[in-house]
Design a protein around this motif. Structure first.
Motif, short mmCIF file in Angstrom:
data_model
loop_
_atom_site.label_atom_id
_atom_site.label_comp_id
_atom_site.label_asym_id
_atom_site.label_seq_id
_atom_site.Cartn_x
_atom_site.Cartn_y
_atom_site.Cartn_z
N LEU A 198 15.29 60.76 23.81
CA LEU A 198 14.96 61.44 22.55
C LEU A 198 16.24 62.10 22.06
O LEU A 198 16.87 62.87 22.79
CB LEU A 198 13.87 62.49 22.77
N LEU A 199 16.63 61.79 20.83
CA LEU A 199 17.86 62.31 20.24
C LEU A 199 17.54 63.29 19.12
O LEU A 199 16.66 63.02 18.30
CB LEU A 199 18.69 61.16 19.67
N ALA A 200 18.28 64.38 19.09
CA ALA A 200 18.15 65.33 17.98
C ALA A 200 19.23 65.01 16.95
O ALA A 200 20.37 64.71 17.32
CB ALA A 200 18.32 66.76 18.48
N ALA A 201 18.86 65.03 15.67
CA ALA A 201 19.84 64.79 14.62
C ALA A 201 19.45 65.62 13.40
O ALA A 201 18.27 65.65 13.07
CB ALA A 201 19.89 63.31 14.26
N PRO A 202 20.33 66.34 12.76
CA PRO A 202 21.73 66.41 13.15
C PRO A 202 21.87 67.04 14.54
O PRO A 202 20.98 67.73 15.02
CB PRO A 202 22.37 67.28 12.08
N ALA B 130 22.63 69.14 17.73
CA ALA B 130 22.73 70.52 18.20
C ALA B 130 23.31 70.42 19.61
O ALA B 130 23.07 69.44 20.31
CB ALA B 130 21.35 71.18 18.23
N ALA B 131 24.05 71.41 20.01
CA ALA B 131 24.67 71.35 21.33
C ALA B 131 23.66 71.61 22.45
O ALA B 131 23.81 71.10 23.55
CB ALA B 131 25.82 72.35 21.42
N ALA B 132 22.63 72.39 22.15
CA ALA B 132 21.68 72.76 23.20
C ALA B 132 20.33 73.12 22.58
O ALA B 132 20.24 73.47 21.39
CB ALA B 132 22.21 73.96 23.99
N LEU B 133 19.31 73.05 23.40
CA LEU B 133 17.95 73.36 22.95
C LEU B 133 17.86 74.77 22.37
O LEU B 133 17.22 74.99 21.35
CB LEU B 133 16.98 73.21 24.13
N ASN B 134 18.52 75.72 23.00
CA ASN B 134 18.42 77.11 22.53
C ASN B 134 19.19 77.39 21.25
O ASN B 134 19.15 78.51 20.74
CB ASN B 134 18.80 78.10 23.64
N GLN B 135 19.83 76.39 20.68
CA GLN B 135 20.45 76.54 19.36
C GLN B 135 19.47 76.21 18.25
O GLN B 135 19.76 76.43 17.08
CB GLN B 135 21.68 75.66 19.24
N LEU B 136 18.31 75.68 18.62
CA LEU B 136 17.28 75.36 17.63
C LEU B 136 16.41 76.58 17.38
O LEU B 136 16.29 77.47 18.22
CB LEU B 136 16.41 74.22 18.14
N VAL C 74 6.33 60.83 35.42
CA VAL C 74 7.43 60.76 34.46
C VAL C 74 8.32 61.98 34.69
O VAL C 74 7.82 63.10 34.85
CB VAL C 74 6.90 60.75 33.00
N ASN C 75 9.62 61.75 34.74
CA ASN C 75 10.60 62.84 34.86
C ASN C 75 11.28 63.06 33.52
O ASN C 75 11.59 62.09 32.80
CB ASN C 75 11.69 62.49 35.88
N TYR C 76 11.54 64.31 33.21
CA TYR C 76 12.20 64.71 31.96
C TYR C 76 13.49 65.43 32.30
O TYR C 76 13.49 66.32 33.15
CB TYR C 76 11.30 65.66 31.17
N SER C 77 14.58 65.07 31.63
CA SER C 77 15.88 65.72 31.87
C SER C 77 16.55 66.03 30.55
O SER C 77 16.71 65.16 29.70
CB SER C 77 16.81 64.80 32.67
N ILE C 78 16.96 67.29 30.40
CA ILE C 78 17.80 67.72 29.29
C ILE C 78 19.04 68.31 29.94
O ILE C 78 18.97 69.39 30.52
CB ILE C 78 17.10 68.77 28.39
N LEU C 79 20.16 67.60 29.86
CA LEU C 79 21.35 68.04 30.57
C LEU C 79 22.48 68.42 29.60
O LEU C 79 22.78 69.59 29.46
CB LEU C 79 21.82 66.95 31.55
N GLY C 80 23.10 67.43 28.99
CA GLY C 80 24.18 67.72 28.04
C GLY C 80 25.53 67.95 28.67
O GLY C 80 26.45 68.39 27.99
N ASN C 81 25.69 67.67 29.96
CA ASN C 81 26.98 67.90 30.61
C ASN C 81 28.02 66.85 30.22
O ASN C 81 29.18 67.18 29.98
CB ASN C 81 26.82 67.90 32.13
N LYS C 82 27.62 65.59 30.16
CA LYS C 82 28.54 64.51 29.83
C LYS C 82 28.58 64.29 28.32
O LYS C 82 29.65 64.13 27.74
CB LYS C 82 28.10 63.23 30.54
N ASP C 83 27.42 64.25 27.69
CA ASP C 83 27.31 64.09 26.24
C ASP C 83 26.82 65.42 25.69
O ASP C 83 25.63 65.72 25.79
CB ASP C 83 26.32 62.97 25.90
#
Length: 153
Positions: free
Chosen positions: A40-44, A46-52, A80-89
């Motif tokens: 799942l991609l956010a557009a535009p 955001a760097a992180a969930l807590n910026q929303l 089903v496993n869910y991951s929100i990381l953002g370390n590489k991208d």
């Protein structure tokens, strides 16, 4: 929006009434060694969930769960496993991984990131429309069904 192989091909919802489309897109993963893997991609971006805003966070997490439900309906994983990381991208996106009974016992209790690098780059399991298009279509149909249910109560 240009249709690309692997993209479900449309934004989350048509519009919030302001003439603009929702800001999330679901795509099937570029590797399918765990069939049904989606992002799942956010557009535009955001760097992180807590910026929303709180509402945007709620919507993003709801969409993530709806994708998981669609994967469950189509692929029948054990979970089903869910991951929100953002370390590489470093932009907000969520990985939604089905986990199966047939996976190696030594990997079952761990995150998918424990799979060896060879699994991630194996061209035999990279998304190809001719091989995975039917799976993408079925997940898309299940996702649309769940979005409609969520939108109407």
């Amino acid at each position: 929006m240009e249709k690309r192989p692997g993209w479900f091909g449309y934004p989350r919802r048509k519009s919030d009434g302001d003439g603009q489309n929702e800001k999330r897109f679901a795509v099937i993963g570029d590797t399918q060694f765990l069939p049904g893997y989606c992002v799942l991609l956010a557009a535009p971006r955001a760097a992180a969930l807590n910026q929303l805003s709180y509402k945007e966070r709620q919507d993003f997490l709801m969409d993530m769960s709806l994708i998981g439900e669609a994967i469950e309906k189509v692929c029948h994983p054990r979970r089903v496993n869910y991951s929100i990381l953002g370390n590489k991208d470093p932009f907000l996106h969520a990985h939604i991984f089905p986990r199966y009974e047939w996976e190696p016992e030594e990997l079952k209790p761990y995150p998918v990131w424990r799979y060896p690098d060879e699994k991630w780059i194996d061209k035999r399991v990279h998304y190809r429309e001719e091989k995975h298009g039917d799976l993408r279509k079925k997940i898309t149909e299940a996702l649309v069904e769940r979005m409609n249910q969520a939108d109407h109560g």
